[in-house]
Design a protein around this motif. Structure first.
Motif, PDB file in Angstrom:
ATOM      1  N   LYS A   1       0.816  -1.212   0.000  1.00 51.05           N
ATOM      2  CA  LYS A   1       0.000   0.000   0.000  1.00 51.05           C
ATOM      3  C   LYS A   1       0.846   1.257   0.000  1.00 51.05           C
ATOM      4  CE  LYS A   1      -2.567   1.315   3.614  1.00 51.05           C
ATOM      5  NZ  LYS A   1      -3.729   1.375   4.522  1.00 51.05           N
ATOM      6  N   VAL A   2       1.816   1.310   0.895  1.00 57.60           N
ATOM      7  CA  VAL A   2       2.639   2.523   0.971  1.00 57.60           C
ATOM      8  C   VAL A   2       3.608   2.622  -0.200  1.00 57.60           C
ATOM      9  CG1 VAL A   2       2.408   2.836   3.447  1.00 57.60           C
ATOM     10  CG2 VAL A   2       4.205   1.337   2.562  1.00 57.60           C
ATOM     11  N   ALA A   3       3.802   1.491  -0.936  1.00 59.20           N
ATOM     12  CA  ALA A   3       4.670   1.522  -2.113  1.00 59.20           C
ATOM     13  C   ALA A   3       4.032   2.308  -3.253  1.00 59.20           C
ATOM     14  CB  ALA A   3       4.996   0.104  -2.568  1.00 59.20           C
ATOM     15  N   VAL A   4       2.694   2.467  -3.242  1.00 59.89           N
ATOM     16  CA  VAL A   4       2.022   3.263  -4.273  1.00 59.89           C
ATOM     17  C   VAL A   4       1.574   4.605  -3.700  1.00 59.89           C
ATOM     18  CG1 VAL A   4       1.275   1.279  -5.626  1.00 59.89           C
ATOM     19  CG2 VAL A   4      -0.182   2.100  -3.765  1.00 59.89           C
ATOM     20  N   SER A   5       2.080   4.944  -2.520  1.00 61.57           N
ATOM     21  CA  SER A   5       1.718   6.190  -1.869  1.00 61.57           C
ATOM     22  C   SER A   5       2.563   7.345  -2.409  1.00 61.57           C
ATOM     23  CB  SER A   5       1.931   6.056  -0.359  1.00 61.57           C
ATOM     24  OG  SER A   5       1.954   7.316   0.264  1.00 61.57           O
ATOM     25  N   PRO A   6       2.016   8.548  -2.430  1.00 60.00           N
ATOM     26  CA  PRO A   6       2.795   9.709  -2.882  1.00 60.00           C
ATOM     27  C   PRO A   6       3.986  10.041  -1.988  1.00 60.00           C
ATOM     28  CG  PRO A   6       0.426  10.190  -2.891  1.00 60.00           C
ATOM     29  CD  PRO A   6       0.608   8.902  -2.167  1.00 60.00           C
ATOM     30  N   VAL A   7       4.035   9.452  -0.787  1.00 61.35           N
ATOM     31  CA  VAL A   7       5.134   9.770   0.145  1.00 61.35           C
ATOM     32  C   VAL A   7       6.036   8.566   0.364  1.00 61.35           C
ATOM     33  CG1 VAL A   7       3.893  11.615   1.324  1.00 61.35           C
ATOM     34  CG2 VAL A   7       3.592   9.254   2.102  1.00 61.35           C
ATOM     35  N   ARG A   8       6.122   7.683  -0.596  1.00 62.23           N
ATOM     36  CA  ARG A   8       6.924   6.485  -0.392  1.00 62.23           C
ATOM     37  C   ARG A   8       8.416   6.802  -0.284  1.00 62.23           C
ATOM     38  NH1 ARG A   8       6.266   3.461  -6.188  1.00 62.23           N
ATOM     39  NH2 ARG A   8       7.504   4.895  -7.438  1.00 62.23           N
ATOM     40  N   ASP A   9       8.833   7.969  -0.779  1.00 61.74           N
ATOM     41  CA  ASP A   9      10.247   8.334  -0.657  1.00 61.74           C
ATOM     42  C   ASP A   9      10.635   8.669   0.779  1.00 61.74           C
ATOM     43  OD1 ASP A   9       8.589  10.585  -0.793  1.00 61.74           O
ATOM     44  OD2 ASP A   9      10.201  11.854  -1.518  1.00 61.74           O
ATOM     45  N   LYS A  10       9.657   8.744   1.665  1.00 60.96           N
ATOM     46  CA  LYS A  10       9.931   9.047   3.071  1.00 60.96           C
ATOM     47  C   LYS A  10       9.798   7.805   3.950  1.00 60.96           C
ATOM     48  CE  LYS A  10       8.008  13.700   2.383  1.00 60.96           C
ATOM     49  NZ  LYS A  10       9.341  14.287   2.124  1.00 60.96           N
ATOM     50  N   ILE A  11       9.832   6.614   3.306  1.00 63.32           N
ATOM     51  CA  ILE A  11       9.588   5.359   4.008  1.00 63.32           C
ATOM     52  C   ILE A  11      10.766   4.401   3.778  1.00 63.32           C
ATOM     53  CG2 ILE A  11       8.032   3.358   4.120  1.00 63.32           C
ATOM     54  CD1 ILE A  11       5.799   5.260   3.180  1.00 63.32           C
ATOM     55  N   ARG A  12      11.121   3.646   4.828  1.00 62.80           N
ATOM     56  CA  ARG A  12      12.196   2.634   4.749  1.00 62.80           C
ATOM     57  C   ARG A  12      11.762   1.392   5.498  1.00 62.80           C
ATOM     58  NH1 ARG A  12      13.232   6.007   1.776  1.00 62.80           N
ATOM     59  NH2 ARG A  12      15.150   7.198   1.440  1.00 62.80           N
ATOM     60  N   GLY A  13      12.589   0.319   5.379  1.00 59.79           N
ATOM     61  CA  GLY A  13      12.279  -0.917   6.079  1.00 59.79           C
ATOM     62  C   GLY A  13      13.338  -1.276   7.099  1.00 59.79           C
ATOM     63  N   ASP A  14      12.893  -1.807   8.221  1.00 60.89           N
ATOM     64  CA  ASP A  14      13.777  -2.208   9.305  1.00 60.89           C
ATOM     65  C   ASP A  14      14.173  -3.670   9.114  1.00 60.89           C
ATOM     66  OD1 ASP A  14      14.968  -2.940  11.703  1.00 60.89           O
ATOM     67  OD2 ASP A  14      13.707  -1.579  12.868  1.00 60.89           O
ATOM     68  N   ASP A  15      15.438  -3.984   9.380  1.00 59.98           N
ATOM     69  CA  ASP A  15      15.908  -5.369   9.242  1.00 59.98           C
ATOM     70  C   ASP A  15      15.126  -6.331  10.123  1.00 59.98           C
ATOM     71  OD1 ASP A  15      17.751  -4.713   7.379  1.00 59.98           O
ATOM     72  OD2 ASP A  15      19.445  -4.601   8.782  1.00 59.98           O
ATOM     73  N   SER A  16      14.622  -5.842  11.242  1.00 58.88           N
ATOM     74  CA  SER A  16      13.977  -6.722  12.216  1.00 58.88           C
ATOM     75  C   SER A  16      12.491  -6.941  11.930  1.00 58.88           C
ATOM     76  CB  SER A  16      14.115  -6.139  13.626  1.00 58.88           C
ATOM     77  OG  SER A  16      13.468  -4.876  13.706  1.00 58.88           O
ATOM     78  N   SER A  17      11.950  -6.336  10.885  1.00 54.92           N
ATOM     79  CA  SER A  17      10.515  -6.442  10.618  1.00 54.92           C
ATOM     80  C   SER A  17      10.149  -7.848  10.152  1.00 54.92           C
ATOM     81  CB  SER A  17      10.078  -5.426   9.553  1.00 54.92           C
ATOM     82  OG  SER A  17       8.724  -5.588   9.246  1.00 54.92           O
ATOM     83  N   ALA A  18       9.262  -8.498  10.911  1.00 56.20           N
ATOM     84  CA  ALA A  18       8.808  -9.839  10.545  1.00 56.20           C
ATOM     85  C   ALA A  18       7.412  -9.821   9.941  1.00 56.20           C
ATOM     86  CB  ALA A  18       8.814 -10.745  11.774  1.00 56.20           C
ATOM     87  N   ASP A  19       6.789  -8.636   9.942  1.00 54.41           N
ATOM     88  CA  ASP A  19       5.429  -8.549   9.398  1.00 54.41           C
ATOM     89  C   ASP A  19       5.378  -7.709   8.138  1.00 54.41           C
ATOM     90  OD1 ASP A  19       5.922  -6.118  10.507  1.00 54.41           O
ATOM     91  OD2 ASP A  19       4.271  -6.164  11.946  1.00 54.41           O
ATOM     92  N   PHE A  20       6.558  -7.470   7.540  1.00 52.85           N
ATOM     93  CA  PHE A  20       6.664  -6.743   6.268  1.00 52.85           C
ATOM     94  C   PHE A  20       6.087  -5.343   6.349  1.00 52.85           C
ATOM     95  CE2 PHE A  20       5.755 -11.318   5.452  1.00 52.85           C
ATOM     96  CZ  PHE A  20       7.055 -11.699   5.147  1.00 52.85           C
ATOM     97  N   GLU A  21       6.111  -4.748   7.534  1.00 54.81           N
ATOM     98  CA  GLU A  21       5.571  -3.410   7.746  1.00 54.81           C
ATOM     99  C   GLU A  21       6.719  -2.418   7.784  1.00 54.81           C
ATOM    100  OE1 GLU A  21       2.194  -1.437   7.786  1.00 54.81           O
ATOM    101  OE2 GLU A  21       1.901  -3.328   8.853  1.00 54.81           O
ATOM    102  N   PRO A  22       6.840  -1.477   6.825  1.00 55.03           N
ATOM    103  CA  PRO A  22       7.922  -0.494   6.837  1.00 55.03           C
ATOM    104  C   PRO A  22       7.668   0.596   7.878  1.00 55.03           C
ATOM    105  CG  PRO A  22       6.471  -0.086   4.995  1.00 55.03           C
ATOM    106  CD  PRO A  22       5.958  -1.327   5.660  1.00 55.03           C
ATOM    107  N   ALA A  23       8.558   1.590   7.913  1.00 57.63           N
ATOM    108  CA  ALA A  23       8.477   2.636   8.931  1.00 57.63           C
ATOM    109  C   ALA A  23       8.822   3.980   8.308  1.00 57.63           C
ATOM    110  CB  ALA A  23       9.430   2.316  10.080  1.00 57.63           C
ATOM    111  N   VAL A  24       8.555   5.047   9.069  1.00 62.31           N
ATOM    112  CA  VAL A  24       8.948   6.393   8.648  1.00 62.31           C
ATOM    113  C   VAL A  24      10.463   6.457   8.635  1.00 62.31           C
ATOM    114  CG1 VAL A  24       8.807   8.854   9.177  1.00 62.31           C
ATOM    115  CG2 VAL A  24       6.838   7.357   9.641  1.00 62.31           C
ATOM    116  N   ALA A  25      11.032   6.847   7.507  1.00 64.15           N
ATOM    117  CA  ALA A  25      12.490   6.828   7.361  1.00 64.15           C
ATOM    118  C   ALA A  25      13.162   7.734   8.382  1.00 64.15           C
ATOM    119  CB  ALA A  25      12.865   7.256   5.941  1.00 64.15           C
ATOM    120  N   ALA A  26      12.583   8.890   8.663  1.00 62.26           N
ATOM    121  CA  ALA A  26      13.241   9.876   9.522  1.00 62.26           C
ATOM    122  C   ALA A  26      13.181   9.500  11.000  1.00 62.26           C
ATOM    123  CB  ALA A  26      12.592  11.249   9.323  1.00 62.26           C
ATOM    124  N   THR A  27      12.130   8.764  11.417  1.00 66.37           N
ATOM    125  CA  THR A  27      11.934   8.524  12.850  1.00 66.37           C
ATOM    126  C   THR A  27      11.913   7.059  13.227  1.00 66.37           C
ATOM    127  OG1 THR A  27       9.516   8.486  12.622  1.00 66.37           O
ATOM    128  CG2 THR A  27      10.561  10.640  12.989  1.00 66.37           C
TER     129      THR A  27
END
Length: 780
Positions: free
Chosen positions: A489-515
C-alpha cells in the motif's frame, strides 16, 4: 374524442332549440326499456351534472321517483343545483317511449312525467325508436356509424363491456370489427394473454379478483382465440399447452418468456404435468418449455463436468468446448433467466477459460510473460470468477470446481513456476523503493487506493467506468514484494520516498524513514501525507477538488479472505461501490482520480496446494510468504524485501500455500498476485469543471436549481448518495431548461431536514457535477 364524450354530447344536443321560434325544452327524456345504459349512468353523471335518474328516493345521487323529478327540475329541491343553461336530463330505466305516450294507461308512478313529453324532448333515433347500445354504435344517423356485429353473443358482450368501451377513442374504433372477441377482450382489460398467464399463475385467486362478467368474458376470449376453456379444462391443462407452446399458444409462451418472474408459480404448475420424451440433443425451441427437460440437461452437464477431474488439461479444454456446443443454447431459454440453469450459465465462462488457457504463459522473458498476461492472460482469471459467480448449490460448486481445477490449476501453476524461475534476486521487475520511479502529481489529483484490485478486476472496473462515459488510461505495474498490503500500500503512496524498512521487521511493515515509527495502523502514513500537503479523505468525504488528495476505499481483499470462492458472487457489487466512489470524487471537482492498488491474489475453489514450512523456521508465516528466523538454512526460494533489499523472505513454490485449505491467498510471486493495473480516470467530454451552481433554493419540498456553464443535455437529480441512482429521492431526474434552471419535488415528507446531494447527470447517467444540500432548506 372518447366514446363517453360523444355520448354526452349526443344526449345534450337533443335539447338544442331555435330561440327565435321555440322555447327552451323543460327537460330531455331518455327512455331505456331494457335498462341497457343503466350500468354506466353513474359515469355519465360525472360528465353531465344535469343528469337525474328515475328510481328509489336518493337525492344525494340525483335519483328519485317521478314526482320528485318534477319537483327537482322545477327548481324547488334545495339540495339539487342544476347547471344553468342546460336542459335537465331524465334517465328512465325500464321505461319506453310508448309507456309515456299512452297517458290513459300509463302507470300511476309515471304519470307525473307523462306531460313532460310535450314540454320537453325525447332523446331517440330518427325513426322515433329508443336508443339501444347497438343502435347508437352502428347508426350513421345520430350514432357513431361503427362496424358492429349483431349476433346475440356480441350484443351480450357489448353490454357487459360498455363501461370500458366509454373510455375508447372513437377514431381508433373506426375500421375495426367490433364483435364478441373485441368486447370480451376489452372487458378483461384489453390484454387476454396477460390475463391467461395471471390465471395460470394465481388460479382461484385470479378468478375471485374478477367480477362474474369479467370472468365470463375471459373464458369466452380463451375459447375463441385459443380453443381452450379455463373453466372446464383447468390450470394444469393450460400449463401443459403453455409448455408445448404450439399454434396460438406460441404467443402466450413468448409473453411468459419476456418476464417470467412476474409469474412465479407457473414453473411449479408445469412440473405437475407429464412432459414428452426428449433426448439430450432435443431442440430448445421445442423442449425448452419444460423445466423437467432443463433439469435433466443440468444433471447431464453436472456429471460431465465432474468427470473432467480425471482428464489431463488439454483433454478437459476440448471437452469443455464440446459441452458448450451442446448446452450453450440453454442460456437463451426461460429457465436460465429464472436461475434454474446455473451450470449452463457457468459453462459459457468455463469454455472461455479453456479457450484462453490454451495460450500458456510459460515461455520467453519476464517481459513476454507480462505482455501476454496483460493482453489476454487475465481473461482466464476473469472467466474463472464469472463462472463461480453463477454457482449456488454444493453439487454445482463441485462440478464447476472440477472443471476449474482441471484446466486453471495447471495453467496458473506453470506460469507461476516459470516466473519464479526467471526472477532471481534483484531481477524482479517490481524492484525496490530505491529503483521505483516517482509518482508525478498534478493539481486536482486524487489518488484512490483500492486494496486487492487484481488485474482482471481492474479491467472489469475500467470497462464499467468507460460505459459510464468516463475516460480511462491504464498502466501495468508490478507490485512490491512480498505482495501483501503492509508492503504494497505505501509503495504506491505519494510519500513512499519518506519510508524505509527495518531489518527486524517480521510482518513486512515499513516505517517512517526519519523517525523509525512503524506505519502499522495507518496513523503515521496519514501524517506523512498531510505534512507533504496531501489531504486525506475518509470514506464519505469527497473534498472540493483543490490541491491533492489521498483516499482509501473498497473491500475486495477483506471479502476475499472472509468468503473465499464466494468473493466471485459479490465482486460486481464491490466494483459498483468503487465506481460510485470514483464518480463522486470527479463530480466533487477532482481533475482526475488515480486508482492504485497494493497486490492481486490467487483464488481456487477447493483450496490451493499446500507446501510444508516448519513453524520453527519462521518468525511469521503467512499463506504465501514467510519471514525466516536469522541464520536459518532452507531450500525455500528467498527474495529481497521491497523496503529493505538486505532483508530476505521466503515465498511458497508455484501457487502453493504454507497453510492448508486456503482458497484465497496472496503474498507470493505469480502474475495474478504481482502484476497489477493502475487507472487514471477523468471526467470525459462533459467535464464537471465547466459547470457552476449559482442557486439551490428550497420552497418546502420543491428544489429549484440554477447553473451556469456547459449544461446542455444535462439532467438534475437529488440523491442521498451522489453516485447511486437508487438513492434518488425525487420521482425522476429532470432535464435542465435552456435558462439553466429546473425544479424537482421530493415526495416523501419524512425526508425533510435530511442531508442530500444535488447532482447533474449526462446522457449516460454519469455524474457531471454535484453540490451538498439539505432537503427542505437550511444549512448542510
Amino acid at each position: 374524442m372518447k366514446l363517453l364524450d360523444h355520448l354526452s354530447k349526443a344526449v345534450r344536443e337533443a335539447g338544442v332549440y331555435n330561440p327565435d321560434i321555440q322555447v327552451a325544452p323543460a327537460c330531455i327524456l331518455w327512455p331505456d326499456r331494457d335498462r341497457q345504459w343503466e350500468a354506466v349512468i353513474p359515469v355519465l353523471q360525472a360528465e353531465l351534472p344535469e343528469l337525474m335518474v328515475l328510481g328509489d328516493n336518493a337525492p344525494e345521487k340525483c335519483t328519485g321517483p317521478a314526482i320528485w323529478l318534477r319537483y327537482a327540475i322545477s327548481g324547488f329541491a334545495e339540495d339539487i343545483e342544476l347547471p344553468k343553461g342546460k336542459a335537465p336530463i331524465l334517465y328512465l330505466p325500464g321505461v319506453s317511449r310508448q309507456d309515456l305516450r299512452a297517458v290513459e294507461s300509463c302507470p300511476d308512478e309515471l304519470k307525473p312525467l307523462a306531460e313532460l313529453q310535450y314540454r320537453g324532448v325525447i332523446w331517440s333515433q330518427v325513426n322515433a325508436k329508443d336508443w339501444t347500445i347497438l343502435a347508437y354504435l352502428k347508426s350513421d344517423q345520430g350514432g357513431l356509424g361503427l362496424d358492429v356485429a349483431q349476433d346475440s353473443e356480441s350484443r351480450h358482450a357489448m353490454q357487459l363491456a360498455l363501461y370500458r368501451l366509454l373510455d375508447e377513442e372513437v377514431e381508433l374504433l373506426r375500421g375495426k370489427r367490433l364483435d364478441k372477441d373485441y368486447f370480451n377482450t376489452l372487458l378483461t382489460g384489453g390484454d387476454p394473454i396477460r390475463d391467461l398467464l395471471l390465471w395460470l399463475d394465481q388460479g382461484e385467486t385470479f378468478q375471485a379478483s374478477r367480477g362474474e362478467n369479467e370472468w365470463q368474458a375471459f373464458v369466452s376470449v380463451c375459447q375463441s382465440q385459443l380453443a381452450f376453456n379455463p373453466q372446464q379444462d383447468g390450470i394444469l391443462a393450460g400449463c401443459n399447452k403453455l409448455a408445448n407452446h404450439e399454434g396460438p399458444w406460441q404467443a402466450v409462451w413468448e409473453r411468459f418468456r419476456e418476464a417470467p418472474n412476474r409469474y412465479p408459480h407457473i414453473p411449479d404448475q408445469i412440473r405437475k404435468c407429464q412432459p414428452p420424451s426428449f433426448d439430450l440433443f432435443a431442440d430448445e425451441s421445442v423442449a425448452g418449455g419444460w423445466p423437467q427437460w432443463n433439469q435433466s440437461q443440468e444433471e447431464h452437464l453436472r456429471r460431465d463436468l465432474l468427470a473432467l477431474s480425471n482428464m489431463p488439461a488439454h483433454k478437459a479444454m476440448a471437452q469443455l468446448k464440446e459441452l458448450e456446443q451442446v448446452h450453450g443454447g440453454r442460456r437463451a431459454v426461460v429457465w436460465a433467466e429464472l436461475g434454474e440453469a446455473p451450470l449452463a450459465l457457468a459453462l459459457k465462462h468455463l469454455a472461455s477459460m479453456a479457450d484462453h488457457a490454451q495460450t500458456a504463459l510459460a515461455a520467453g522473458t519476464v517481459t513476454d510473460l507480462a505482455n501476454g498476461y496483460a493482453s489476454t492472460g487475465w481473461k482466464v482469471d476473469d472467466s474463472v470468477m464469472r463462472a463461480l459467480a453463477n454457482v449456488n448449490g454444493s453439487e454445482d460448486l463441485a462440478a464447476v470446481t472440477s472443471a476449474i481445477r482441471s484446466v486453471y490449476l495447471p495453467w496458473i501453476e506453470d506460469s507461476a513456476r516459470y516466473l519464479q524461475k526467471h526472477v532471481d534476486g534483484d531481477s524482479y521487475p517490481g524492484g525496490s523503493y530505491q529503483s521505483a520511479p516517482s509518482l508525478p502529481a498534478i493539481q486536482g489529483d486524487c489518488v484512490l487506493f483500492v486494496d486487492g484490485l487484481r488485474f482482471d478486476t481492474g479491467k472489469r472496473l475500467a470497462e464499467r467506468l468507460g460505459a459510464a462515459g468516463l475516460e480511462i488510461a491504464e498502466t501495468v505495474v508490478w507490485t512490491a514484494l512480498p505482495s501483501v498490503t503492509a508492503t504494497g500500500k505505501v509503495a504506491v503512496s505519494p510519500v513512499r520516498d519518506k519510508i524505509r524498512g527495518d531489518d527486524s521487521s517480521a510482518d513486512f511493515e515499513p516505517a517512517v524513514a526519519a523517525t523509525g515509527q512503524s506505519l502499522k495502523g495507518g496513523y503515521h502514513h496519514k501524517k506523512l501525507l498531510k505534512d507533504a500537503g496531501w489531504r486525506v479523505l475518509d470514506r464519505t468525504d469527497n473534498g472540493d477538488g483543490q490541491g491533492y488528495a489521498w483516499c482509501e476505499f473498497g473491500d475486495i481483499d477483506h471479502e476475499g479472505h472472509d468468503r473465499g470462492w464466494k468473493l466471485a458472487k459479490h465482486l460486481d457489487n464491490l466494483l459498483q461501490e468503487v465506481q460510485t466512489r470514483i464518480t463522486e470524487l470527479l463530480a466533487a471537482g477532482w481533475k482526475r482520480v488515480r486508482v492504485v492498488t497494493d497486490h492481486g491474489w490467487l483464488l481456487l475453489p477447493g483450496g490451493l496446494p499446500k507446501t510444508e514450512l516448519p513453524s520453527v523456521l519462521a518468525d511469521s508465516k503467512w499463506g504465501r510468504c514467510a519471514a525466516l528466523k536469522p541464520g536459518v538454512e532452507t531450500q525455500e526460494r528467498l527474495f529481497p524485501w521491497y523496503w529493505n533489499p538486505s532483508h530476505y523472505f521466503a515465498l511458497a513454490d508455484g501457487v502453493s500455500c504454507y497453510k492448508k485449505g486456503e482458497e484465497y491467498a496472496h503474498g507470493g510471486l505469480s502474475l495474478q498476485e504481482c502484476l497489477t493495473l493502475q487507472l487514471v480516470v477523468t471526467g470525459g467530454a462533459a467535464s464537471q469543471a465547466a459547470i457552476e451552481f449559482t442557486d439551490v433554493v428550497w420552497k418546502g419540498l420543491r428544489c429549484t436549481v440554477a447553473v451556469e456553464g456547459q449544461f446542455k443535455g444535462l439532467k438534475l437529480d437529488v440523491r442521498t448518495r451522489a453516485g447511486e441512482a437508487a438513492s434518488s429521492v425525487v420521482l425522476s431526474a429532470k432535464a435542465l431548461k435552456e435558462s439553466g434552471s429546473v425544479s424537482v419535488v421530493v415526495e416523501d415528507e419524512d425526508l425533510e431536514g435530511r442531508n442530500a446531494v444535488v447532482v447533474l447527470l449526462d446522457d449516460n447517467g454519469a455524474l457531471v457535477a454535484q453540490t451538498d444540500t439539505r432537503i427542505g432548506g437550511g444549512g448542510v
